[in-house]
Every structure is written in C-alpha cells, then in structure tokens.
Design an enzyme around this catalytic site. Structure first.
Site, PDB file in Angstrom:
ATOM      1  CE  LYS A   1      -4.067  -2.051   0.198  1.00 27.19           C
ATOM      2  NZ  LYS A   1      -5.098  -1.916  -0.833  1.00 27.19           N
ATOM      3  CG  ASP A   2       4.767   1.670   1.839  1.00 30.66           C
ATOM      4  OD1 ASP A   2       3.838   1.769   2.666  1.00 30.66           O
ATOM      5  OD2 ASP A   2       5.932   1.370   2.155  1.00 30.66           O
TER       6      ASP A   2
END
Length: 388
Positions: A52-53
């Site tokens: 999700k970065d």
C-alpha cells in the site's frame, strides 16, 4: 528526484517505495511436493511494510497535480492500516496531516504504527453495514465534513478536538448525530481530502503502471500464474490489466470465507451475496462491498481460504522460509497451493503477491494465546496436512 540512485542514496523514504525483490520458496515447494516454481513478490519490504506504500504515493501525487490538496491539508482515509501507512509516509514528506478510521478488528500494532507516524486514529465497530453512520467508511466522511465546516487549515490541537469528538460519538453509538453531520452538504475544499482507495482510479493504475511492469521485467515475461488477495481489488485489477496486455498470464484471486467476491464472481447477485457475508479475522482482503477499483472480469478464478488455513500457513511460512509476512500472505500461499494441486498444474512459474509484513500481527497471528482465544488451532502442520 533521486539524488544518486546508483549508489543507493535517496532524498527521502518515499523514493525507495517499489522495486521490491522476487524470492523463490524452495522449501515450500519441497515440503508440499509442488511441481512448479513458486516465487514471491516481496511487497513487505517496502519502507512502510506493505504494498500500500505504492498507492499512497501515487494517489497523493496525482491529488496534488489535480489541485485537490495543498500543504496543510488533512488526508482522511478508511483503512485496515496499510494504506494509512502509505499515505502517512507521503504526507510526512509534503507537510500534510493525516486521520485514519479503522475497524476494531485491525491489529493494535497498526494503530500504534500510524500514531508513531503522527496520524490521528478513530476506531469503529467491525460487524456493521458499510452504509451505517458509524462504519469506518462513513466516519471518515464525518471527519471531513467537520473539518471543511471550519473553513481553514487546522492546527494539531484543533484537529485533535474534532477527532476526539467523533471517537466519542462512535463509542457512545450516537448514530443520529453522526448521520446529521453526514447529511450536511459541504463543498470539496483543500482543508480536507478523502483519497478513498475503494473508488480512486489511481489505486489500480498504480499496479498497472508499476507493480505489474516490475514483475514482468523481473521474469523477462516468463511467468504463467499470478496469485493475489482481493481487498480493494486495486492490486489484482491493475496487475491483470497489464499482464493480459503483454502476455497470457493467468490471474487468480484469493478471497476469505465471509467475503462476497467469490460469490459474485460465480454469478450470485450482490444482494444475495451480502446475506451470506460475515466477519472474519484475516485483515486486508475480502469485502462486503464491490468497490469501483475492482474488475472481477479481469480475474480468471478465485480461491476461498478460511482464517485457520491462512494463519497456519502464515506461521509455517515464517519457520520454513524465514519470511515473516501478514495473514493475507498466508491466505495467498495456501490458496495458490490448493489451486495448483486441485487443477494438477505442473511445470509452471507462479508468482504470489505477499502484501505486508508479519510485524503488524505479532500479538495476533503469531500469538498462540490469541489464536486459542478465537478457537483456532495452533498445530500448524496438522492443519496443512490437507495440502500434502
């Protein structure tokens, strides 16, 4: 700009997002007698610990370009934790404030991690409908409305007051007050912005533009299967979009028992599927909605995995390969092995997307007491015998 990429020197932590390595699971192949090459895309090695970065960075970069945020804006997002971390990393680099709403089932580690990154947190009930005013989706909108009504960029104390007030309303189950705030019409403003990973087009586009291309290039186009969990659907949709443009890769989704993706994929109407939806313990995959970011037509097949299978495989993976991954990675690995064996697939190159680190779940998945409390078996090898 990256100041000196060849020497591995970067200007900030955001610049090291992506370009994660591929790891072969030789011990898993041997133990389960799988006649395929099993590889992992190690997304848990992103700086924030998850895939999700990638979307946190890409979504906010595009929000800036589109004039939706500016220095001092408050980024608000309903999250099971990992997207919050990705957004927080980018927010820190650009001077944004962050508030995240999280269901009560999400691990304490994730809450503490987000707070360590300067975020404000509101916890909401888990077992409620998405449209309920105290769901984590709607509570994010409540906070946005209250901030925009102030008609200014807030300082930390002012933001803290709003967050504490909303948390109190949720805790005391003041549904009418929450609904009244939701009913108030507010115009979009730079003061507060909800990226909304469930409908943001840059969620799947992140994986189309970056994740899928990385995998394709790392294997020189020689891959046969990709397995990934289906949460918001951004990862599997974006990757499948790209991989089906450049090759004939089969893309298989992993869905937890209690989610509706598998039911809808197999032809059930959403209304009927929702009647069978129920809560589950694994975090980050599955849904009780069909987000705009998922395209199930791009998913060739879906395998359903339960909590016990997910957690037993996650724990076994750590001991067998030294990979400390989150529970959904165990779901993906169990589901992939189950699929390959049941379909009698042999001689193929298989890539699994492992989305996050197990450090977020030390008090849960890796804690015997927590598992026993939730009536789960701790003899992992016994559970996994079904795959032998």
């Amino acid at each position: 700009m990256i100041s000196n990429v060849k020497s591995g020197i970067y200007d900030n932590v955001v610049e090291i997002i992506g370009k994660t390595p591929i790891i072969r699971l030789k011990k898993i192949e041997e133990y389960f007698k799988v006649e395929n090459e099993i590889y992992v895309k190690a997304e848990f090695l992103n700086p924030g610990g998850s895939i999700k970065d990638r979307i946190g960075k890409y979504i906010l970069e595009n929000a800036e370009v589109e004039g939706k945020i500016d220095k001092g804006s408050v980024i608000i997002e309903p999250t099971s934790g990992n997207t919050g971390v990705g957004l927080a990393l980018y927010a820190i680099s650009k001077g944004y404030k962050t508030v995240f709403t999280m269901p009560s089932k999400v691990s304490l580690e994730k809450e503490l991690l987000l707070k360590a990154l300067g975020a404000f947190i509101v916890r909401t009930p888990t077992d409620i409908k998405p449209e309920a005013p105290n769901s984590y989706y709607k509570v994010a909108e409540v906070i946005r409305n209250l901030i925009i009504k102030k008609q200014k960029f807030l300082n930390d104390n002012e933001l803290s007051e709003i967050v504490s007030y909303v948390q109190q309303l949720v805790r005391e189950n003041k549904l009418d007050k929450l609904q009244n705030i939701l009913n108030e019409k507010v115009e979009n403003a730079l003061f507060a912005y909800i990226p909304n990973q469930y409908s943001n087009k840059y969620n799947p586009l992140t994986h189309y533009e970056f994740t899928a291309r990385e995998v394709w290039e790392q294997f020189n186009g020689k891959i046969d299967y990709v397995f990934a969990g289906v949460g918001t659907g951004g990862t599997i949709t974006g990757m499948s979009m790209y991989l089906k443009e450049v090759g004939t890769v089969k893309v298989v989704g992993i869905d937890p028992v209690g989610s509706i993706y598998n039911l809808v994929k197999n032809g059930m109407k959403i209304e009927e599927a929702l009647k069978q939806a129920h809560t589950y313990l694994v975090e980050g995959i599955g849904e009780d909605i069909i987000p705009a970011t998922v395209n199930l037509d791009l998913v060739d097949d879906i395998v359903v995995v339960n909590d016990q299978q997910s957690f037993s495989m996650t724990r076994f993976l750590a001991k067998a390969e030294g990979i400390l991954a989150g529970g959904s990675s165990g779901s993906v690995l169990f589901g992939a092995l189950k699929y390959l064996k049941e379909k009698n697939v042999k001689g193929k190159k298989v890539v699994l997307i492992f989305p996050d680190t197990g450090r977020n779940y030390l008090t849960k998945v890796y804690n015997d007491e927590w598992l026993l409390k939730h009536n789960l078996e701790i003899d992992d090898e016994k559970i996994l015998e079904v795959l032998l």
